[in-house]
Design an enzyme around this catalytic site. Sequence first.
Site, PDB file in Angstrom:
ATOM      1  N   ALA A 140       0.827  -1.216   0.000  1.00 31.40           N
ATOM      2  CA  ALA A 140       0.000   0.000   0.000  1.00 31.40           C
ATOM      3  C   ALA A 140       0.856   1.259   0.000  1.00 31.40           C
ATOM      4  O   ALA A 140       0.505   2.261  -0.645  1.00 31.40           O
ATOM      5  CB  ALA A 140      -0.941  -0.011   1.203  1.00 31.40           C
ATOM      6  N   ARG A 165      -4.403   2.171  11.200  1.00 35.16           N
ATOM      7  CA  ARG A 165      -5.100   1.950  12.465  1.00 35.16           C
ATOM      8  C   ARG A 165      -4.661   2.953  13.521  1.00 35.16           C
ATOM      9  O   ARG A 165      -5.415   3.281  14.413  1.00 35.16           O
ATOM     10  CB  ARG A 165      -4.917   0.507  12.925  1.00 35.16           C
ATOM     11  CG  ARG A 165      -5.834  -0.399  12.109  1.00 35.16           C
ATOM     12  CD  ARG A 165      -5.922  -1.768  12.658  1.00 35.16           C
ATOM     13  NE  ARG A 165      -4.776  -2.584  12.282  1.00 35.16           N
ATOM     14  CZ  ARG A 165      -4.696  -3.875  12.498  1.00 35.16           C
ATOM     15  NH1 ARG A 165      -5.693  -4.496  13.098  1.00 35.16           N
ATOM     16  NH2 ARG A 165      -3.634  -4.560  12.113  1.00 35.16           N
ATOM     17  N   LEU A 186     -10.749  -2.130   9.680  1.00 34.74           N
ATOM     18  CA  LEU A 186     -11.624  -2.794   8.698  1.00 34.74           C
ATOM     19  C   LEU A 186     -12.932  -3.271   9.316  1.00 34.74           C
ATOM     20  O   LEU A 186     -13.951  -3.341   8.640  1.00 34.74           O
ATOM     21  CB  LEU A 186     -10.900  -3.999   8.092  1.00 34.74           C
ATOM     22  CG  LEU A 186      -9.746  -3.699   7.136  1.00 34.74           C
ATOM     23  CD1 LEU A 186      -9.051  -4.997   6.724  1.00 34.74           C
ATOM     24  CD2 LEU A 186     -10.266  -2.961   5.896  1.00 34.74           C
ATOM     25  N   LYS A 238      -7.934 -15.164   1.903  1.00 32.67           N
ATOM     26  CA  LYS A 238      -7.856 -14.314   0.707  1.00 32.67           C
ATOM     27  C   LYS A 238      -8.876 -14.765  -0.345  1.00 32.67           C
ATOM     28  O   LYS A 238      -9.513 -13.933  -1.005  1.00 32.67           O
ATOM     29  CB  LYS A 238      -6.442 -14.323   0.110  1.00 32.67           C
ATOM     30  CG  LYS A 238      -5.387 -13.642   0.942  1.00 32.67           C
ATOM     31  CD  LYS A 238      -5.666 -12.180   1.275  1.00 32.67           C
ATOM     32  CE  LYS A 238      -5.533 -11.226   0.124  1.00 32.67           C
ATOM     33  NZ  LYS A 238      -5.679  -9.815   0.523  1.00 32.67           N
ATOM     34  N   LEU A 287       4.213 -13.603  -4.638  1.00 34.11           N
ATOM     35  CA  LEU A 287       5.084 -13.130  -3.557  1.00 34.11           C
ATOM     36  C   LEU A 287       5.813 -11.864  -4.004  1.00 34.11           C
ATOM     37  O   LEU A 287       6.484 -11.856  -5.033  1.00 34.11           O
ATOM     38  CB  LEU A 287       6.081 -14.202  -3.137  1.00 34.11           C
ATOM     39  CG  LEU A 287       6.732 -13.831  -1.805  1.00 34.11           C
ATOM     40  CD1 LEU A 287       6.462 -14.883  -0.749  1.00 34.11           C
ATOM     41  CD2 LEU A 287       8.207 -13.609  -1.964  1.00 34.11           C
TER      42      LEU A 287
HETATM   43  N1  LIG Z   1       3.455  -9.089   0.161  1.00 35.96           N
HETATM   44  C1  LIG Z   1       3.073 -10.096  -0.624  1.00 35.96           C
HETATM   45  O1  LIG Z   1       3.880 -10.940  -1.033  1.00 35.96           O
HETATM   46  C2  LIG Z   1       1.627 -10.189  -1.074  1.00 35.96           C
HETATM   47  C3  LIG Z   1       1.325 -11.046  -2.149  1.00 35.96           C
HETATM   48  C4  LIG Z   1      -0.004 -11.143  -2.566  1.00 35.96           C
HETATM   49  C5  LIG Z   1      -0.980 -10.389  -1.958  1.00 35.96           C
HETATM   50  N2  LIG Z   1      -0.669  -9.573  -0.914  1.00 35.96           N
HETATM   51  C6  LIG Z   1      -1.742  -8.790  -0.308  1.00 35.96           C
HETATM   52  O2  LIG Z   1      -1.376  -7.421  -0.345  1.00 35.96           O
HETATM   53  C7  LIG Z   1      -1.918  -6.741   0.782  1.00 35.96           C
HETATM   54  C8  LIG Z   1      -0.811  -6.028   1.517  1.00 35.96           C
HETATM   55  O3  LIG Z   1       0.193  -6.955   1.883  1.00 35.96           O
HETATM   56  P1  LIG Z   1       1.603  -6.441   2.446  1.00 35.96           P
HETATM   57  O4  LIG Z   1       2.597  -7.480   2.150  1.00 35.96           O
HETATM   58  O5  LIG Z   1       1.821  -5.067   2.016  1.00 35.96           O
HETATM   59  O6  LIG Z   1       1.283  -6.537   4.014  1.00 35.96           O
HETATM   60  P2  LIG Z   1       1.630  -5.617   5.239  1.00 35.96           P
HETATM   61  O7  LIG Z   1       2.835  -4.803   4.989  1.00 35.96           O
HETATM   62  O8  LIG Z   1       1.612  -6.538   6.409  1.00 35.96           O
HETATM   63  O9  LIG Z   1       0.372  -4.644   5.295  1.00 35.96           O
HETATM   64  C9  LIG Z   1      -0.886  -5.072   5.701  1.00 35.96           C
HETATM   65  C10 LIG Z   1      -1.693  -3.841   6.079  1.00 35.96           C
HETATM   66  O10 LIG Z   1      -3.016  -4.237   6.431  1.00 35.96           O
HETATM   67  C11 LIG Z   1      -3.392  -3.506   7.575  1.00 35.96           C
HETATM   68  N3  LIG Z   1      -4.415  -4.209   8.356  1.00 35.96           N
HETATM   69  C12 LIG Z   1      -4.394  -5.477   8.804  1.00 35.96           C
HETATM   70  N4  LIG Z   1      -5.505  -5.730   9.503  1.00 35.96           N
HETATM   71  C13 LIG Z   1      -6.243  -4.595   9.491  1.00 35.96           C
HETATM   72  C14 LIG Z   1      -7.500  -4.213  10.048  1.00 35.96           C
HETATM   73  N5  LIG Z   1      -8.251  -5.051  10.782  1.00 35.96           N
HETATM   74  N6  LIG Z   1      -7.953  -2.938   9.836  1.00 35.96           N
HETATM   75  C15 LIG Z   1      -7.206  -2.072   9.133  1.00 35.96           C
HETATM   76  N7  LIG Z   1      -6.007  -2.371   8.579  1.00 35.96           N
HETATM   77  C16 LIG Z   1      -5.546  -3.617   8.763  1.00 35.96           C
HETATM   78  C17 LIG Z   1      -2.122  -3.344   8.366  1.00 35.96           C
HETATM   79  O11 LIG Z   1      -2.268  -2.268   9.253  1.00 35.96           O
HETATM   80  P3  LIG Z   1      -1.445  -2.155  10.611  1.00 35.96           P
HETATM   81  O12 LIG Z   1      -0.132  -1.567  10.204  1.00 35.96           O
HETATM   82  O13 LIG Z   1      -2.256  -1.270  11.467  1.00 35.96           O
HETATM   83  O14 LIG Z   1      -1.281  -3.534  11.164  1.00 35.96           O
HETATM   84  C18 LIG Z   1      -1.117  -3.083   7.253  1.00 35.96           C
HETATM   85  O15 LIG Z   1      -1.092  -1.714   6.925  1.00 35.96           O
HETATM   86  C19 LIG Z   1      -2.660  -7.785   1.597  1.00 35.96           C
HETATM   87  O16 LIG Z   1      -4.007  -7.758   1.194  1.00 35.96           O
HETATM   88  C20 LIG Z   1      -2.002  -9.085   1.165  1.00 35.96           C
HETATM   89  O17 LIG Z   1      -2.877 -10.181   1.323  1.00 35.96           O
HETATM   90  C21 LIG Z   1       0.620  -9.457  -0.446  1.00 35.96           C
END
Ligand SMILES: NC(=O)c1ccc[n+]([C@@H]2O[C@H](COP(=O)([O-])OP(=O)(O)OC[C@H]3O[C@@H](n4cnc5c(N)ncnc54)[C@H](OP(=O)(O)O)[C@@H]3O)[C@@H](O)[C@H]2O)c1
Length: 338
Positions: A24, A43, A70, A166, A191
């Site tokens: 993000a 958050r 969320l 997911k 990934l």
């Molecule tokens: N990285 C990968 O390899 C990958 C691959 C495929 C898909 N994705 C998808 O991409 C998205 C982001 O992944 P990322 O790797 O960037 O993960 P990340 O850095 O862990 O970020 C996840 C974000 O979601 C927020 N979050 C979690 N629970 C929440 C809730 N209840 N309410 C509000 N915010 C919440 C977290 O906020 P806090 O900081 O407050 O915890 C954090 O900002 C996810 O949907 C993941 O499934 C990631």
Amino acid sequence: MPVDGDAPVYGQTVCVTGAGGFIASWIVKLLLERGYTVKGTVRNPEDPKNGHLKELEGAKERLILCKADLLDYESIKLAIGGCDGVFHTASPVTDDPEKMVEPAVNGTRNVIIAASEAKVRRVVFTSSIGAVHMDPNRSPDVVVDESCWSNLDFCKNTKNWYCYGKAVAEQAAWEVAKEKGVDLAVVCPVLTLGPLLQSNLNASIVHVLKYLTGSAKTYANSVQAYVHVRDVALAHILVFESPSSSFGRYLCAESVLHRGEVCDILAKYFPEYPIPTKCSDEASPRAQPYRFSNQKLKDLGLEFTPVKQCLYDTVKSLQEKGHLSVPPRREETVVSHY
Ligand SMILES: NC(=O)c1ccc[n+]([C@@H]2O[C@H](COP(=O)([O-])OP(=O)(O)OC[C@H]3O[C@@H](n4cnc5c(N)ncnc54)[C@H](OP(=O)(O)O)[C@@H]3O)[C@@H](O)[C@H]2O)c1
């Protein structure tokens, strides 16, 4: 075709959920560079882990951080109110079913319902390869693409609650969007690696870090698909901006490698680290990469960054952010990265 670096889009306001996360943060960065005003949900806006967002170019003028969870519909509704579009990226990233499934699924429902009330132009939902490829019955000849869906029973039986969450969240997104008449587009990244904008580590980066610190003595006999985080962010923006992406699903992948190939690339560029050279399962035949198609995103103008560059950028970023010490290189082992 609008690609990164093209003329900025002034005047539009969009919401990015979970703005402080790895993917993000890159979406926010590219949106600000293109001239959007961004309402980013976090958050805790005061948490130092979100401080990097305020440093992004254009953030002072056009980034508003909104406190939202969320599972708190009113907070999500407030953040999405007045927006032209939504990038719903927030999700727990864990295999703990208690922490994963409800926020992923009900959180996604909340976002789409709030987007419907705000009459946004389009929602882009960040799904995952986890919603696409977990199917033991798929023949190795099948090309994995946007028509594939993970098998929910298989995810449950193997306790892969991240992939289960997911897949169910993406199904909920499609269901509620159709019911409420919300224009939806879905990006399914594999990934994701590359430079971190935030200071903390996320789960996908740890995948590479463990091969550099000595904590992984061997690599698994398995394959994994990879993509650069900048390409994932750009994919989200392309599908938001492209009229043809309405109700489209997009697999965002650059290549599929065996873990041994990943270790070979890392060892070539960074020979100073104790990178594993042996497979944990040398008795079995080597796992073979699956075939996939990323043609739909290429058709929108996305040029994928090669995985070697992606791995190189990841390690350099881990060093720069202080997550990985930089041991001195012996003269004879120095290699240039290109
Ligand atoms: N990285 C990968 O390899 C990958 C691959 C495929 C898909 N994705 C998808 O991409 C998205 C982001 O992944 P990322 O790797 O960037 O993960 P990340 O850095 O862990 O970020 C996840 C974000 O979601 C927020 N979050 C979690 N629970 C929440 C809730 N209840 N309410 C509000 N915010 C919440 C977290 O906020 P806090 O900081 O407050 O915890 C954090 O900002 C996810 O949907 C993941 O499934 C990631």
